[in-house]
Design an enzyme around this catalytic site. Sequence first.
Site, PDB file in Angstrom:
ATOM      1  N   SER A 129      41.387  28.274  49.408  1.00  0.00           N
ATOM      2  CA  SER A 129      42.070  27.665  48.280  1.00  0.00           C
ATOM      3  C   SER A 129      41.089  27.086  47.259  1.00  0.00           C
ATOM      4  O   SER A 129      40.207  27.804  46.809  1.00  0.00           O
ATOM      5  CB  SER A 129      43.048  26.622  48.819  1.00  0.00           C
ATOM      6  OG  SER A 129      44.105  26.455  47.922  1.00  0.00           O
ATOM      7  N   HIS A 188      50.287  30.153  52.553  1.00  0.00           N
ATOM      8  CA  HIS A 188      48.990  29.680  52.077  1.00  0.00           C
ATOM      9  C   HIS A 188      48.285  28.887  53.180  1.00  0.00           C
ATOM     10  O   HIS A 188      48.682  27.765  53.495  1.00  0.00           O
ATOM     11  CB  HIS A 188      49.268  28.772  50.862  1.00  0.00           C
ATOM     12  CG  HIS A 188      48.055  28.280  50.167  1.00  0.00           C
ATOM     13  ND1 HIS A 188      47.242  29.095  49.416  1.00  0.00           N
ATOM     14  CD2 HIS A 188      47.510  27.045  50.101  1.00  0.00           C
ATOM     15  CE1 HIS A 188      46.262  28.384  48.902  1.00  0.00           C
ATOM     16  NE2 HIS A 188      46.392  27.128  49.307  1.00  0.00           N
TER      17      HIS A 188
HETATM   18  C1  GTR Z   1      47.096  23.698  44.769  1.00  0.00           C
HETATM   19  C2  GTR Z   1      46.473  24.312  43.541  1.00  0.00           C
HETATM   20  C3  GTR Z   1      45.811  25.598  43.916  1.00  0.00           C
HETATM   21  C4  GTR Z   1      44.994  25.505  45.185  1.00  0.00           C
HETATM   22  C5  GTR Z   1      45.563  24.542  46.213  1.00  0.00           C
HETATM   23  C6  GTR Z   1      44.607  24.074  47.304  1.00  0.00           C
HETATM   24  O1  GTR Z   1      47.829  22.579  44.510  1.00  0.00           O
HETATM   25  O2  GTR Z   1      47.457  24.503  42.591  1.00  0.00           O
HETATM   26  O3  GTR Z   1      45.039  26.060  42.832  1.00  0.00           O
HETATM   27  O4  GTR Z   1      43.689  25.224  44.931  1.00  0.00           O
HETATM   28  O5  GTR Z   1      46.042  23.399  45.640  1.00  0.00           O
HETATM   29  O6  GTR Z   1      43.413  23.916  47.102  1.00  0.00           O
HETATM   30  O7  GTR Z   1      45.102  23.825  48.402  1.00  0.00           O
END
Ligand code: GTR
Length: 423
Positions: free
Chosen positions: A261, A402
């Site tokens: 991420s 995710h």
């Molecule tokens: C989210 C963000 C993403 C990603 C994520 C993370 O809120 O929108 O770009 O980076 O966080 O790092 O878990």
Amino acid sequence: MKPLILFFVFLLTVFQSAGQDGFNYDESKVPQFKLTDPLVFPGGRKVRSVKSWERRRKPQIFNLFEDQMFGKIPAGLKITHFRVLEESTETPYKNAKRKQVEMILEKEGKELRILMLIYLPVNVPSAPVFLGYNFHGNHSVTTDVEVKISESWCNNNPSLGIINNQLTEQSRGVESGRWPIQMILDAGYGVATIFYGDVDPDRDDFTDGVHPFAYRENQSRPLPNEWGSIAAWAWGLSQAMNYLEKDPGVDPSRVILIGHSRLGKTALWAGAIDSRFAMIISNDSGCGGAALSRRKFGETVKRINTSFPHWYCTNFKAYNDNEENLPFDQHELIALLAPRPVYIASAQEDLWADPRGEYLSGFYATPVYHLFGKNGLESPVPPSVNQPVMNQIGYHIRTGKHDITEYDWTQYIQFADRHLLKK
Ligand code: GTR
């Protein structure tokens, strides 16, 4: 559970993985766009050799990313000393050795302390190592009671034991599912990790972390083209490499960057600024990482610059609702890593990160890999779910949300075996 509660849990899962309202998740609504060509100079001349790529075109692209997106890292700022705090073979893992190293930056009476946790396989004399940041402290990646707890600021998360912006004993092991340490060691690799907040706390505040160490007199935040937090975290990985290069248990020619991420965005930029990293893994890095910005699918440039105004440099805000005018797109960030092996991973339910846009970055970076005689992502059509591609550019989209899972790690180890162990 009662049906109603189950329904709400279902709704929550859908929202969390699919992303947020008001953003596009419909492929038919992705705008038509024209990408910049990494192999064409601004005047229209084509790059025809590795030499002209390396000497002329690559620096042009690099400078644009540095100036317009991540921000310049101050030259010459370096960890002043490394201290091995402890090492031991008494760990919860088989055939393992643990080391905890403090990286100290000392300047004009101020001090920044960054803790690195390393596990190495004892049966490999000089091991390849996966290096990556963690979100919730080194002690969150393991149940090992000897792992020290960072005192750096962390976003509150009471369910993970993070209270008053401090990590606690309660957060020990909470991220261990994301770090299958025994599996990594059994495969003959070491693992090194750092809490990213040690380098720069993840908040819109430039008075903490490493930034103030580079300020000129009366400066209190970076200039519009100076480093944001992602660049600061990338700097930290290079500093960690300065240590790993000297550790006899580590093979410095096989240090692999990994990040999930926002930390995947960081791994990509760290790989671009430092060619000592042999391989780079972007796990669900999404917008501002592997995903093409011009697709505006899921998270957009404006949204990321608004929710996380400190991640990129101030200049990047000029592209809010203005992706068409970016002088690059994220495929060129992948191209900057050529010819090193790079793996881009997506998750099927992670629409916020635009899985297709992540794939296409690798696809459009492929001509640069061809210049080096390497294959990348050869098909314009992404592979099916759970069908990894392992050319010099690797890719998979796995089922699920995710996250970084054992499935992901299994592919990364296989990819590393294929591209780094054959040496
Ligand atoms: C989210 C963000 C993403 C990603 C994520 C993370 O809120 O929108 O770009 O980076 O966080 O790092 O878990």
